[in-house]
Design an enzyme around this catalytic site. Structure first.
Site, PDB file in Angstrom:
ATOM      1  N   GLU A  11       0.870  -1.295  -0.077  1.00  0.00           N
ATOM      2  CA  GLU A  11       0.124   0.045   0.044  1.00  0.00           C
ATOM      3  C   GLU A  11       0.767   1.179   0.047  1.00  0.00           C
ATOM      4  OE1 GLU A  11      -3.274   0.063   2.832  1.00  0.00           O
ATOM      5  OE2 GLU A  11      -3.949  -1.973   2.265  1.00  0.00           O
ATOM      6  N   GLU A  25      -4.187  -8.373   0.225  1.00  0.00           N
ATOM      7  CA  GLU A  25      -4.629  -8.042   1.612  1.00  0.00           C
ATOM      8  C   GLU A  25      -6.067  -7.695   1.127  1.00  0.00           C
ATOM      9  OE1 GLU A  25      -2.640  -5.474   4.359  1.00  0.00           O
ATOM     10  OE2 GLU A  25      -4.367  -4.446   4.785  1.00  0.00           O
TER      11      GLU A  25
HETATM   12  C1  IDC Z   1      -4.074  -1.418  10.877  1.00  0.00           C
HETATM   13  C2  IDC Z   1      -4.061  -2.412  12.096  1.00  0.00           C
HETATM   14  C3  IDC Z   1      -4.206  -1.422  13.246  1.00  0.00           C
HETATM   15  C4  IDC Z   1      -2.783  -0.609  13.342  1.00  0.00           C
HETATM   16  C5  IDC Z   1      -2.604   0.076  12.065  1.00  0.00           C
HETATM   17  C6  IDC Z   1      -1.274   0.559  11.989  1.00  0.00           C
HETATM   18  O1  IDC Z   1      -5.416  -3.045  11.845  1.00  0.00           O
HETATM   19  O2  IDC Z   1      -4.253  -2.437  14.337  1.00  0.00           O
HETATM   20  O3  IDC Z   1      -2.770   0.158  14.518  1.00  0.00           O
HETATM   21  O4  IDC Z   1      -2.758  -0.950  10.888  1.00  0.00           O
HETATM   22  O5  IDC Z   1      -1.010   1.577  11.091  1.00  0.00           O
HETATM   23  C7  IDC Z   1      -4.501  -1.683   5.788  1.00  0.00           C
HETATM   24  C8  IDC Z   1      -3.043  -1.658   5.936  1.00  0.00           C
HETATM   25  C9  IDC Z   1      -3.128  -2.195   7.406  1.00  0.00           C
HETATM   26  C10 IDC Z   1      -3.959  -1.901   8.476  1.00  0.00           C
HETATM   27  C11 IDC Z   1      -5.704  -2.301   7.837  1.00  0.00           C
HETATM   28  C12 IDC Z   1      -6.684  -1.886   8.593  1.00  0.00           C
HETATM   29  O6  IDC Z   1      -2.238  -2.654   5.032  1.00  0.00           O
HETATM   30  O7  IDC Z   1      -1.716  -2.260   8.016  1.00  0.00           O
HETATM   31  O8  IDC Z   1      -3.942  -2.263   9.630  1.00  0.00           O
HETATM   32  N1  IDC Z   1      -5.557  -1.832   6.586  1.00  0.00           N
HETATM   33  O9  IDC Z   1      -6.654  -0.431   8.717  1.00  0.00           O
HETATM   34  N2  IDC Z   1      -5.161  -1.075   4.354  1.00  0.00           N
HETATM   35  C13 IDC Z   1      -6.369  -0.970   4.709  1.00  0.00           C
HETATM   36  C14 IDC Z   1      -6.652  -1.405   5.735  1.00  0.00           C
END
Ligand code: IDC
Length: 417
Positions: free
Chosen positions: A220, A336
Site C-alpha cells: 500500500e 490483503e
Molecule cells: C492497521 C491495524 C491497526 C494498526 C494500523 C497501524 O489493523 O491495528 O494500528 O494498521 O497503522 C490496511 C493496512 C493495514 C491496516 C489495515 C486496517 O495494510 O496495515 O492495519 N488496513 O486499517 N490497509 C487498509 C486497511
C-alpha cells in the site's frame, strides 16, 4: 492496546476513503501532464547493504510434504491463462489460486500468535495454501527497531510454512510513511542503511532455493507522507528491489504495490518495471487491496461512500473512465483484503465480500483467478480480525468460540472448492 490503535486507524480510513476518487483521477495522466510533471525519475540508487545480508548462508532446498500445495504446484510463475491473460501459475504453467491469511503486525506479536503450531493449523485445519507475513517497518517496534523480526519471525515462519508445504508471502509493509522511497525505508535515520534493499538482499540470497517463498515489494504505497506516484516513486523503487532480488533468485514471483493503498493498479498498464536493458521483468504481479464495506459496487444505501464502483474496473473495465478491465490486462494478487470497512474495525459485510469473491474466482473478462490473503489472522484491529482471542495453540480451542463472525466466514471460504 485498543486506544493506542484506534487513533492511527481512524486517521488512515479518513485518508484512505476521502482521497480515493481524487487520487484515482490524478493518477490518470493527461497528455500534457505526461510530458511535464510525470517525467519519470531515474532510479534513486541503491544505498548501503550490510555484509550480513550480502553473505548470509544460503539454505538448502526444502522437501515439502506430499499432498501439500507446494508439493503439487512447485515454484510458481506468471504465465498466460486460456484467454492469454497473465496470471499466477504453477511450475508447469497451469493457473493456480492461492488462498490464505495475512498476519497482523509482528511487533504486536502478543495478539498475532504466529507459532509453529498455528502455522500447522492454518495449513491443515484452515486449508490455507498461503500465509502472508507482514513486516511493518518504522511503526512502533517494527522491523527497523528490532532485530528479532529477521532472526526470529522471518527465519521461523519461512521454515514452518515450508515444513507444511504452504506458500509464504513475505510483505514489506509500507504504510506509514506511504512512500516506499522514504528515508525510513531506503536510508534509515538510525544507521543510513537501505533497509528495503538490505531486507530483500538477505531474503533473496537466503531463500533462493525455496520454492515456497514469494515477495510483496511494498504494501500500500499512499499519499500520507506526500505525493507517491507509480512513475516517480513506486516503479523506480520496485526496479531497485528487482535488481537486487534477481541477482540471487532469477525467477521468484514478486508483487509490486500500486498507488493509493494498492487500489490504483490501472496506472501500471503500459509502464511495468524494467531491467537495465529495458526489458519488462518476468514473474511480476501487481497488488490490489479492498475492504469490502468501503471499496464496493457503489450502490449500497447504507454506505457513506456512495457512487464509486470499485468492482466494475476489475470485473469488466469502465469505458467512461477509459479504463480497460484490470483483470484482463494485468496479473493481480489481492495480497490483503478485509470483510469490513477500511479501518478494519467495523462494518462486517459478508454480502459485499461475496460479490468480490465472485470476481476473484474468475468472474471477470479475463477469466483470471485471483489469489488472496485475508486481513487478519489475529485478535487485533476490530471486526476484520479472524480471532476473538488467541492465547497459544488454536488447535486446542473450540473453533466456534475463538472465531469472530469474519473468521467464521473466511474459514468457510477457505474450504470451498
Ligand atoms: C492497521 C491495524 C491497526 C494498526 C494500523 C497501524 O489493523 O491495528 O494500528 O494498521 O497503522 C490496511 C493496512 C493495514 C491496516 C489495515 C486496517 O495494510 O496495515 O492495519 N488496513 O486499517 N490497509 C487498509 C486497511
Amino acid at each position: 492496546m485498543v486506544k493506542r490503535l484506534i487513533i492511527p486507524c481512524l486517521a488512515s480510513v479518513m485518508i484512505a476513503c476521502g482521497n480515493n476518487t481524487e487520487n484515482t483521477k490524478s493518477e490518470i495522466p493527461s497528455p500534457e501532464k505526461t510530458k511535464t510533471e510525470l517525467k519519470e525519475k531515474k532510479t534513486s540508487g541503491i544505498g548501503i547493504i550490510t555484509d550480513d545480508a550480502k553473505n548470509v548462508e544460503i539454505l538448502e532446498q526444502m522437501v515439502y510434504p506430499a499432498n501439500s500445495p507446494v508439493a503439487k504446484w512447485g515454484k510458481l510463475k506468471v504465465a498466460p491463462n486460456d484467454k492469454g491473460v497473465r496470471c499466477l501459475c504453477d511450475e508447469k504453467g497451469n493457473p493456480v489460486q492461492l488462498k490464505g491469511m495475512s498476519s497482523h503486525g509482528l511487533q504486536w506479536a502478543g495478539v498475532a500468535q504466529i507459532t509453529e503450531e498455528n502455522i500447522k493449523a492454518l495449513r491443515w485445519d484452515w486449508n490455507c495454501s498461503v500465509f502472508r507475513l507482514v513486516f511493518y517497518v518504522d511503526e512502533e517496534g517494527g522491523y527497523a527497531h528490532n532485530q528479532t523480526h529477521r532472526t526470529r519471525h522471518l527465519e521461523n515462519v519461512v521454515k514452518w510454512c515450508g515444513e507444511n508445504g504452504m506458500y509464504v508471502l513475505v510483505d514489506w509493509h509500507v504504510h506509514k510513511p506511504g512512500n516506499p522511497e522514504a528515508k525510513q525505508y531506503r536510508k534509515h535515520p538510525m544507521n543510513g542503511i537501505d533497509l528495503a534493499g538490505d531486507f530483500f538482499a538477505y531474503c533473496s540470497r537466503r531463500f533462493q532455493n525455496q520454492k515456497h517463498v514469494l515477495y510483496e515489494l511494498c504494501n500500500e504505497p499512499n499519499p500520507s507522507s506526500g505525493a507517491t506516484t507509480w512513475p516517480n516513486h513506486i516503479k523506480p523503487y520496485c526496479e531497485d528491489m528487482l535488481k537486487i532480488i534477481r541477482e540471487n533468485d532469477k525467477d521468484v514471483v514478486c508483487i509490486c504495490g500500486t498507488p493509493n493503498w494498492s487500489q490504483d493498479a490501472h496506472v501500471v498498464i503500459g509502464n511495468e518495471p524494467q531491467d537495465e536493458n529495458g526489458n519488462v521483468y518476468d514473474n511480476l504481479m501487481y497488488s490490489y487491496h479492498f475492504y469490502a464495506a468501503s471499496h464496493y459496487d457503489g450502490v449500497d444505501p447504507n454506505s457513506p461512500y456512495q457512487g464509486h464502483d470499485y468492482m466494475k474496473p476489475m470485473r469488466e473495465g469502465d469505458s467512461t473512465a477509459h479504463m480497460p478491465c484490470i483483470l484482463a490486462t494485468l496479473p493481480i494478487f489481492v495480497t490483503e483484503f478485509g470483510t469490513t470497512d477500511a479501518s478494519g474495525w467495523s462494518n462486517f459485510r459478508p454480502d459485499l465480500t461475496d460479490k468480490w469473491m465472485k470476481i476473484l474466482d474468475g468472474g471477470n473478462l479475463g477469466n483470471q483467478k485471483v489469489s488472496w490473503c485475508n486481513w487478519s489472522f489475529s485478535a487485533e484491529g476490530g471486526e476484520s480480525a479472524a480471532l476473538k482471542w488467541n492465547e497459544g495453540n488454536i488447535r486446542q480451542c473450540d473453533r466456534n468460540k475463538i472465531l469472530t463472525e469474519s473468521g467464521k466466514y473466511i474459514f468457510k471460504k477457505l474450504h470451498e472448492k
